[in-house]
Design a protein around this motif. Structure first.
Motif, PDB file in Angstrom:
ATOM      1  N   VAL A 143       0.833  -1.201   0.000  1.00 15.68           N
ATOM      2  CA  VAL A 143       0.000   0.000   0.000  1.00 15.68           C
ATOM      3  C   VAL A 143       0.874   1.260   0.000  1.00 15.68           C
ATOM      4  CG1 VAL A 143      -1.738   1.308   1.274  1.00 15.68           C
ATOM      5  CG2 VAL A 143      -1.889  -1.182   1.171  1.00 15.68           C
ATOM      6  N   ALA A 144       1.982   1.241   0.751  1.00 19.43           N
ATOM      7  CA  ALA A 144       2.885   2.399   0.811  1.00 19.43           C
ATOM      8  C   ALA A 144       3.454   2.716  -0.564  1.00 19.43           C
ATOM      9  CB  ALA A 144       4.015   2.124   1.805  1.00 19.43           C
ATOM     10  N   LYS A 145       3.831   1.679  -1.326  1.00 16.07           N
ATOM     11  CA  LYS A 145       4.329   1.897  -2.677  1.00 16.07           C
ATOM     12  C   LYS A 145       3.225   2.421  -3.594  1.00 16.07           C
ATOM     13  CE  LYS A 145       8.124  -1.458  -2.832  1.00 16.07           C
ATOM     14  NZ  LYS A 145       8.631  -2.701  -3.488  1.00 16.07           N
ATOM     15  N   GLU A 146       2.027   1.895  -3.397  1.00 14.42           N
ATOM     16  CA  GLU A 146       0.899   2.286  -4.240  1.00 14.42           C
ATOM     17  C   GLU A 146       0.555   3.759  -4.084  1.00 14.42           C
ATOM     18  OE1 GLU A 146      -3.824   1.071  -4.779  1.00 14.42           O
ATOM     19  OE2 GLU A 146      -2.455  -0.272  -3.696  1.00 14.42           O
ATOM     20  N   ILE A 147       0.603   4.282  -2.855  1.00 18.67           N
ATOM     21  CA  ILE A 147       0.242   5.679  -2.610  1.00 18.67           C
ATOM     22  C   ILE A 147       1.461   6.563  -2.391  1.00 18.67           C
ATOM     23  CG2 ILE A 147      -1.945   4.941  -1.598  1.00 18.67           C
ATOM     24  CD1 ILE A 147      -0.855   5.651   1.136  1.00 18.67           C
ATOM     25  N   ASN A 148       2.672   5.971  -2.500  1.00 17.08           N
ATOM     26  CA  ASN A 148       3.927   6.707  -2.359  1.00 17.08           C
ATOM     27  C   ASN A 148       3.991   7.448  -1.025  1.00 17.08           C
ATOM     28  OD1 ASN A 148       6.473   7.571  -3.277  1.00 17.08           O
ATOM     29  ND2 ASN A 148       5.625   9.530  -3.955  1.00 17.08           N
ATOM     30  N   SER A 149       3.794   6.706   0.061  1.00 21.64           N
ATOM     31  CA  SER A 149       3.792   7.299   1.397  1.00 21.64           C
ATOM     32  C   SER A 149       5.035   6.877   2.174  1.00 21.64           C
ATOM     33  CB  SER A 149       2.538   6.874   2.168  1.00 21.64           C
ATOM     34  OG  SER A 149       2.618   7.262   3.519  1.00 21.64           O
ATOM     35  N   SER A 150       5.894   7.859   2.510  1.00 19.79           N
ATOM     36  CA  SER A 150       7.112   7.554   3.261  1.00 19.79           C
ATOM     37  C   SER A 150       6.791   7.121   4.689  1.00 19.79           C
ATOM     38  CB  SER A 150       8.041   8.765   3.272  1.00 19.79           C
ATOM     39  OG  SER A 150       7.414   9.887   3.864  1.00 19.79           O
ATOM     40  N   ALA A 151       5.767   7.751   5.293  1.00 22.01           N
ATOM     41  CA  ALA A 151       5.397   7.405   6.668  1.00 22.01           C
ATOM     42  C   ALA A 151       4.850   5.978   6.737  1.00 22.01           C
ATOM     43  CB  ALA A 151       4.364   8.395   7.212  1.00 22.01           C
ATOM     44  N   LEU A 152       4.039   5.614   5.768  1.00 22.14           N
ATOM     45  CA  LEU A 152       3.479   4.264   5.751  1.00 22.14           C
ATOM     46  C   LEU A 152       4.573   3.236   5.450  1.00 22.14           C
ATOM     47  CD1 LEU A 152       0.671   3.101   6.243  1.00 22.14           C
ATOM     48  CD2 LEU A 152       0.335   3.005   3.771  1.00 22.14           C
ATOM     49  N   MET A 153       5.524   3.607   4.594  1.00 24.63           N
ATOM     50  CA  MET A 153       6.643   2.709   4.323  1.00 24.63           C
ATOM     51  C   MET A 153       7.482   2.515   5.582  1.00 24.63           C
ATOM     52  SD  MET A 153       8.126   0.732   2.193  1.00 24.63           S
ATOM     53  CE  MET A 153       7.578   1.167   0.544  1.00 24.63           C
ATOM     54  N   ALA A 154       7.647   3.592   6.364  1.00 19.89           N
ATOM     55  CA  ALA A 154       8.364   3.480   7.633  1.00 19.89           C
ATOM     56  C   ALA A 154       7.638   2.526   8.568  1.00 19.89           C
ATOM     57  CB  ALA A 154       8.500   4.857   8.278  1.00 19.89           C
TER      58      ALA A 154
END
Length: 294
Positions: A143-154
């Motif tokens: 999901v983090a890659k899909e929406i390009n979210s650094s916080a979610l990737m963290a």
């Protein structure tokens, strides 16, 4: 529904799922650690509990960063998502140091030798934790890659660090059951190292995104190809990109036939603008300037 609202909806859905899973895991691991007399499992439970707090930080960061631009913040609030990542990294580091300090103290004082042998329940809990946290890592990262979210990737990497810490707990508990009592506190030290490594990676990535820098070479090359494929573009005079939080700003100067009318030149610029924003969803704003071709 705007693109930002769609992104927030996806992020909040996976975050709520993370909170429920982490609450369940932390309670189960704490129960298993207390019943089965395993300090490593109790440390792992504390790590899982910290995931709940960190996910709330991520949700707040994503919510604030998605706010529309205003008079005081004409470029939006995207960088606040990076602030959320920094807070997450600090939280992880504090938890890791606390776990490591207690384990090292136990080894120095030799108190680990007086502790009962960890029970089989702690071993089972660590295996279940590894499987569940690895699954959560993969789901959150997708999901983090899909929406390009650094916080979610963290937050995704926080799940992975929890899975790795459970591996450490598994090794320590198994070693202690085989007679090597020191393996249980040693596993807590390993957990500490994994947590601190994850904290540093998250912190470094967040700070990097808070400082203006260009997109990677592959992305800029793809942008150049899209621009040159647009009808009416003779060549590119200049292309500049700037990463702003989790989004990107693009400024391009293109060359077109000098004899074109102002309206025709404007249509070419609009076509380039639309093509860039369509092909690259993380581009928040694109500015195109048209020069007469030499």
């Amino acid at each position: 529904m705007s693109k930002e609202e769609v992104f927030q909806k996806k992020a909040f859905r996976i975050s709520r799922e993370s909170i429920v899973v982490n609450l369940f895991l932390s309670v189960c691991k704490l129960f298993a650690g207390l019943i089965a007399n395993s300090d490593a499992m109790i440390s792992d439970a504390v790590h899982s509990a910290s995931d709940v707090f960190s996910t709330f930080i991520v949700m707040i960061g994503i919510k604030i960063s998605g706010k529309e631009a205003d008079k005081e913040h004409p470029y939006g609030h995207e960088r606040l998502e990076c602030v959320a990542s920094v807070l997450l990294a600090i939280t992880l580091a504090v938890v890791g140091v606390g776990i490591g300090y207690k384990a090292v103290l136990s080894m120095i004082n030799g108190t680990y030798g007086d502790a009962p042998v960890p029970g089989i329940l702690a071993l089972v809990a660590s295996i279940v934790s590894i499987a569940v946290k690895e699954l959560m890592f993969r789901r959150t990262r997708r999901v983090a890659k899909e929406i390009n979210s650094s916080a979610l990737m963290a937050d995704a990497w926080h799940h992975r660090s929890d899975a790795l810490s459970s591996v450490g707990a598994l090794i320590g508990i198994a070693g202690a059951r085989l007679g090597a009592r020191i393996m249980d506190p040693l596993a807590s030290v390993i957990i500490c190292v994994f947590i601190l490594k994850a904290a540093w990676d998250i912190f470094a990535d967040a700070v990097n995104k808070m400082v203006d820098h260009s997109c990677d070479e592959e992305t800029e090359a793809a942008m150049r190809e899209v621009i040159l494929d647009t009808r009416g573009v003779e060549h590119i005079d200049e292309l500049k990109t700037r990463v702003f939080g989790a989004r990107c700003y693009v400024e391009a100067e293109i060359a077109a036939e000098p004899s074109l009318t102002l309206n025709d030149a404007h249509e070419i610029a609009e076509a380039v603008h639309d093509a860039i924003e369509d092909k690259f969803p993380n581009v928040k704003h694109c500015t195109i300037h048209v020069n007469p071709a030499d």
